[in-house]
Design a protein around this motif. Sequence first.
Motif, PDB file in Angstrom:
ATOM      1  N   ASP A   1      31.324  47.011  42.517  1.00  0.00           N
ATOM      2  CA  ASP A   1      30.369  46.025  41.996  1.00  0.00           C
ATOM      3  C   ASP A   1      28.846  46.152  42.911  1.00  0.00           C
ATOM      4  OD1 ASP A   1      29.119  43.648  40.962  1.00  0.00           O
ATOM      5  OD2 ASP A   1      30.742  42.543  41.283  1.00  0.00           O
ATOM      6  N   VAL A   2      27.955  45.583  42.423  1.00  0.00           N
ATOM      7  CA  VAL A   2      26.514  45.656  42.772  1.00  0.00           C
ATOM      8  C   VAL A   2      26.546  45.222  44.364  1.00  0.00           C
ATOM      9  CG1 VAL A   2      25.407  45.987  40.672  1.00  0.00           C
ATOM     10  CG2 VAL A   2      25.646  43.778  41.556  1.00  0.00           C
ATOM     11  N   ALA A   3      27.379  44.308  44.575  1.00  0.00           N
ATOM     12  CA  ALA A   3      27.213  43.572  45.987  1.00  0.00           C
ATOM     13  C   ALA A   3      28.949  43.427  46.314  1.00  0.00           C
ATOM     14  CB  ALA A   3      26.407  42.360  46.166  1.00  0.00           C
ATOM     15  N   GLU A   4      29.171  43.385  47.451  1.00  0.00           N
ATOM     16  CA  GLU A   4      30.493  43.013  47.762  1.00  0.00           C
ATOM     17  C   GLU A   4      30.791  41.472  47.899  1.00  0.00           C
ATOM     18  OE1 GLU A   4      31.691  45.143  51.480  1.00  0.00           O
ATOM     19  OE2 GLU A   4      31.127  47.216  50.899  1.00  0.00           O
ATOM     20  N   ASN A   5      31.967  41.172  47.790  1.00  0.00           N
ATOM     21  CA  ASN A   5      32.140  39.735  47.727  1.00  0.00           C
ATOM     22  C   ASN A   5      33.104  39.553  49.004  1.00  0.00           C
ATOM     23  OD1 ASN A   5      33.589  37.205  47.399  1.00  0.00           O
ATOM     24  ND2 ASN A   5      33.777  37.238  45.383  1.00  0.00           N
ATOM     25  N   PRO A   6      32.638  38.805  49.991  1.00  0.00           N
ATOM     26  CA  PRO A   6      33.568  38.839  51.284  1.00  0.00           C
ATOM     27  C   PRO A   6      34.572  38.316  51.018  1.00  0.00           C
ATOM     28  CG  PRO A   6      31.132  37.758  51.373  1.00  0.00           C
ATOM     29  CD  PRO A   6      31.240  38.022  49.806  1.00  0.00           C
ATOM     30  N   ALA A   7      34.858  37.422  50.199  1.00  0.00           N
ATOM     31  CA  ALA A   7      36.330  36.693  49.771  1.00  0.00           C
ATOM     32  C   ALA A   7      37.233  38.008  49.400  1.00  0.00           C
ATOM     33  CB  ALA A   7      36.273  35.640  48.652  1.00  0.00           C
ATOM     34  N   CYS A   8      36.532  38.812  48.763  1.00  0.00           N
ATOM     35  CA  CYS A   8      37.510  40.002  48.318  1.00  0.00           C
ATOM     36  C   CYS A   8      38.022  40.893  49.659  1.00  0.00           C
ATOM     37  CB  CYS A   8      36.771  40.773  47.053  1.00  0.00           C
ATOM     38  SG  CYS A   8      36.992  39.821  45.515  1.00  0.00           S
ATOM     39  N   THR A   9      36.800  41.478  50.491  1.00  0.00           N
ATOM     40  CA  THR A   9      36.806  42.170  51.509  1.00  0.00           C
ATOM     41  C   THR A   9      37.919  41.463  52.578  1.00  0.00           C
ATOM     42  OG1 THR A   9      35.103  41.183  52.611  1.00  0.00           O
ATOM     43  CG2 THR A   9      34.606  43.122  51.431  1.00  0.00           C
ATOM     44  N   ALA A  10      38.091  40.215  52.397  1.00  0.00           N
ATOM     45  CA  ALA A  10      38.898  39.457  53.632  1.00  0.00           C
ATOM     46  C   ALA A  10      40.461  39.485  52.952  1.00  0.00           C
ATOM     47  CB  ALA A  10      38.674  37.827  53.357  1.00  0.00           C
ATOM     48  N   LEU A  11      40.573  39.913  51.442  1.00  0.00           N
ATOM     49  CA  LEU A  11      41.942  40.077  50.947  1.00  0.00           C
ATOM     50  C   LEU A  11      42.228  41.677  51.269  1.00  0.00           C
ATOM     51  CD1 LEU A  11      41.771  38.348  47.647  1.00  0.00           C
ATOM     52  CD2 LEU A  11      42.939  37.494  49.537  1.00  0.00           C
ATOM     53  N   GLY A  12      41.462  42.296  51.744  1.00  0.00           N
ATOM     54  CA  GLY A  12      41.868  43.866  52.049  1.00  0.00           C
ATOM     55  C   GLY A  12      41.143  44.872  51.125  1.00  0.00           C
ATOM     56  N   MET A  13      40.530  44.283  50.092  1.00  0.00           N
ATOM     57  CA  MET A  13      39.811  44.867  48.898  1.00  0.00           C
ATOM     58  C   MET A  13      38.940  46.100  49.753  1.00  0.00           C
ATOM     59  SD  MET A  13      37.273  44.008  45.828  1.00  0.00           S
ATOM     60  CE  MET A  13      39.023  43.717  44.490  1.00  0.00           C
ATOM     61  N   GLU A  14      38.793  47.238  49.328  1.00  0.00           N
ATOM     62  CA  GLU A  14      37.950  48.298  49.663  1.00  0.00           C
ATOM     63  C   GLU A  14      37.148  48.518  48.458  1.00  0.00           C
ATOM     64  OE1 GLU A  14      37.838  53.129  50.923  1.00  0.00           O
ATOM     65  OE2 GLU A  14      39.778  51.988  50.494  1.00  0.00           O
ATOM     66  N   TYR A  15      35.840  48.549  48.687  1.00  0.00           N
ATOM     67  CA  TYR A  15      34.710  48.980  47.903  1.00  0.00           C
ATOM     68  C   TYR A  15      34.590  50.518  47.651  1.00  0.00           C
ATOM     69  CZ  TYR A  15      33.910  44.070  46.692  1.00  0.00           C
ATOM     70  OH  TYR A  15      33.801  42.935  46.211  1.00  0.00           O
ATOM     71  N   VAL A  16      34.343  50.802  46.367  1.00  0.00           N
ATOM     72  CA  VAL A  16      34.404  52.314  46.282  1.00  0.00           C
ATOM     73  C   VAL A  16      33.537  52.484  45.188  1.00  0.00           C
ATOM     74  CG1 VAL A  16      36.652  52.931  47.330  1.00  0.00           C
ATOM     75  CG2 VAL A  16      36.641  52.504  44.760  1.00  0.00           C
ATOM     76  N   THR A  17      33.257  53.832  44.878  1.00  0.00           N
ATOM     77  CA  THR A  17      32.429  53.989  43.613  1.00  0.00           C
ATOM     78  C   THR A  17      33.400  54.060  42.184  1.00  0.00           C
ATOM     79  OG1 THR A  17      33.234  56.597  43.590  1.00  0.00           O
ATOM     80  CG2 THR A  17      31.304  56.013  44.973  1.00  0.00           C
ATOM     81  N   ARG A  18      32.672  53.707  41.373  1.00  0.00           N
ATOM     82  CA  ARG A  18      33.393  53.653  39.887  1.00  0.00           C
ATOM     83  C   ARG A  18      34.489  54.513  39.807  1.00  0.00           C
ATOM     84  NH1 ARG A  18      32.025  54.707  34.208  1.00  0.00           N
ATOM     85  NH2 ARG A  18      30.572  55.706  34.939  1.00  0.00           N
ATOM     86  N   GLU A  19      33.858  56.198  40.171  1.00  0.00           N
ATOM     87  CA  GLU A  19      34.693  57.162  39.871  1.00  0.00           C
ATOM     88  C   GLU A  19      35.751  57.446  40.584  1.00  0.00           C
ATOM     89  OE1 GLU A  19      30.781  57.563  38.463  1.00  0.00           O
ATOM     90  OE2 GLU A  19      31.449  57.286  40.347  1.00  0.00           O
ATOM     91  N   ARG A  20      35.889  56.742  41.832  1.00  0.00           N
ATOM     92  CA  ARG A  20      37.145  56.650  42.894  1.00  0.00           C
ATOM     93  C   ARG A  20      38.193  55.536  42.238  1.00  0.00           C
ATOM     94  NH1 ARG A  20      37.479  55.446  48.952  1.00  0.00           N
ATOM     95  NH2 ARG A  20      39.669  55.216  49.140  1.00  0.00           N
ATOM     96  N   LEU A  21      37.562  54.520  41.931  1.00  0.00           N
ATOM     97  CA  LEU A  21      38.546  53.497  41.559  1.00  0.00           C
ATOM     98  C   LEU A  21      39.201  53.866  40.272  1.00  0.00           C
ATOM     99  CD1 LEU A  21      37.345  49.633  41.380  1.00  0.00           C
ATOM    100  CD2 LEU A  21      38.383  51.110  39.187  1.00  0.00           C
ATOM    101  N   LEU A  22      38.312  54.434  39.320  1.00  0.00           N
ATOM    102  CA  LEU A  22      39.197  54.802  37.796  1.00  0.00           C
ATOM    103  C   LEU A  22      40.236  56.092  38.074  1.00  0.00           C
ATOM    104  CD1 LEU A  22      35.943  54.868  35.407  1.00  0.00           C
ATOM    105  CD2 LEU A  22      37.697  53.194  35.848  1.00  0.00           C
ATOM    106  N   ALA A  23      39.920  56.896  39.302  1.00  0.00           N
ATOM    107  CA  ALA A  23      40.844  57.941  39.560  1.00  0.00           C
ATOM    108  C   ALA A  23      42.203  57.484  40.272  1.00  0.00           C
ATOM    109  CB  ALA A  23      40.300  58.897  40.388  1.00  0.00           C
ATOM    110  N   GLU A  24      41.915  56.223  41.069  1.00  0.00           N
ATOM    111  CA  GLU A  24      43.136  56.131  42.191  1.00  0.00           C
ATOM    112  C   GLU A  24      43.941  54.636  41.490  1.00  0.00           C
ATOM    113  OE1 GLU A  24      41.944  55.700  46.052  1.00  0.00           O
ATOM    114  OE2 GLU A  24      40.841  57.445  46.000  1.00  0.00           O
ATOM    115  N   SER A  25      43.246  54.008  40.437  1.00  0.00           N
ATOM    116  CA  SER A  25      43.853  52.692  40.394  1.00  0.00           C
ATOM    117  C   SER A  25      45.102  53.047  39.393  1.00  0.00           C
ATOM    118  CB  SER A  25      43.035  51.725  39.782  1.00  0.00           C
ATOM    119  OG  SER A  25      41.945  51.627  40.670  1.00  0.00           O
ATOM    120  N   ASP A  26      46.262  52.203  39.406  1.00  0.00           N
ATOM    121  CA  ASP A  26      47.184  52.053  38.486  1.00  0.00           C
ATOM    122  C   ASP A  26      46.842  50.966  37.558  1.00  0.00           C
ATOM    123  OD1 ASP A  26      49.265  54.016  40.079  1.00  0.00           O
ATOM    124  OD2 ASP A  26      48.715  52.424  41.564  1.00  0.00           O
TER     125      ASP A  26
END
Length: 331
Positions: free
Chosen positions: A173-198
Motif C-alpha cells: 500500500d502507499v502507507a502502512e496500516n499499524p493494525a496490520c503490522t500488529a498482526l505480523g504483516m510485512e510490507y513489501v514491494t508489489r513484485e515480491r508480494l505477487l511472487a511469494e503469495s499463495d
Amino acid sequence: MEILAFGVQADEKPLIERAFLGLEEIRCLDVFLTEDTAPIAAGHEIVSSSVNAVLGAPVLEILAAGGTRLIAQRSTGFNNIDLAAAERLGLTVARVSYYSPFSVAEFAWTLATAVNRRIVRASNRTRDFDFRLDGLMGRDLHGRTAGVLGTGKIGEAFARIAHGFGMRLLGWDVAENPACTALGMEYVTRERLLAESDLITLHVPLMPETRHLIDAAALKSMKDDAILVNSSRGGLVDAAALVGELRAGRFTGVGLDVYEAEAGLFYLDKSLEPVEDDTLARLVTFPNVLVTSHQAYYTRDAVGQIIDATVRNVADYRVGRRSENVLVPRA
C-alpha cells in the motif's frame, strides 16, 4: 419534492423506502441510470444512482438539463463519475465514504475458500447424486502466505481473517496500516508480494494508476498454483491477460466478484441473450474460476449503512452542509 432512485434491487427497495419514510418522498426504479434512462429524471432535483451507473458527461448533461442538482451515489467508488463535468454543470455529487468493511472482506474469503475447495463443482455434482471426490482436492491455507494489495479498512478485515487461518501476511500500500503490522504483516514491494503469495486479494480503488494493476506481467510473476481474488473493482485486473494464463493451466483458483466490462451486464438477466463479451464467456467456462455479480457489499448491514449515509447526504444537501461524502460541493 420526489427523489428518483435508479438501479434499486428488490431486496434493497423496502430498506430505502423505510429509511426515507417521513423525511422525503422517494420513487425506486429497477432500471439503471444510463444515457437512455436519464431523461426519466426530468423534473427531479435529486437523483440517487447505484454502483454500476456510468455517469459520464452525456448522462450528466441530460440530468442537468432536466433540473437535477444532486446526484447521491449509493456506493463508495466514484471512478464511474465524470467529476469535472459535474462541476462544470453545477451538479452536486455525494457518495458513501464508508460502510461495513466486513461485508466485502468476508465475501472475498468466501470466494477464496470456494475456489480452493472446489465448492461449486462439488455442489453441482451432488445435485446429480455424483459423490465422487475426483478433482475436488484443495489444500490447507494454514501456514501459507496471503498477499493483501490495499490495506485500508477492507484489507485490514481480510488480513485479520487470514491471521485467524494462521497465514503469513504480506502487504502492499502507499502507507502502512499499524493494525496490520500488529498482526505480523510485512510490507513489501508489489513484485515480491505477487511472487511469494499463495493467496492474493485486491482491495485498492480504481484510478488511472491502478488500472490493470494485475496485468499480463503481474500474472506471469505469480505462482502457478496461486489463488487470485478481486472483490474491489474489475478494472484492476486485465481480464484478457487472465484468460491467457488460465488457458495455460495456471492458478489453483480465481474468484472475481467484479469485471472490467460489467456495466450493462451485472445486475441484469442476460440468460436469454447471445453472449457478446468473449472474454467473460471464456472466464466462466474455466472450472477453477468463480464469477459473481458484484455482490460482496450486499449484506443487510452494509446496505443499511449505505442507505443511511444516502439519507444524510440528501439532508446535508437540503441545508447546504458539506460532509466527507461530498465529491463535488454545492455551487
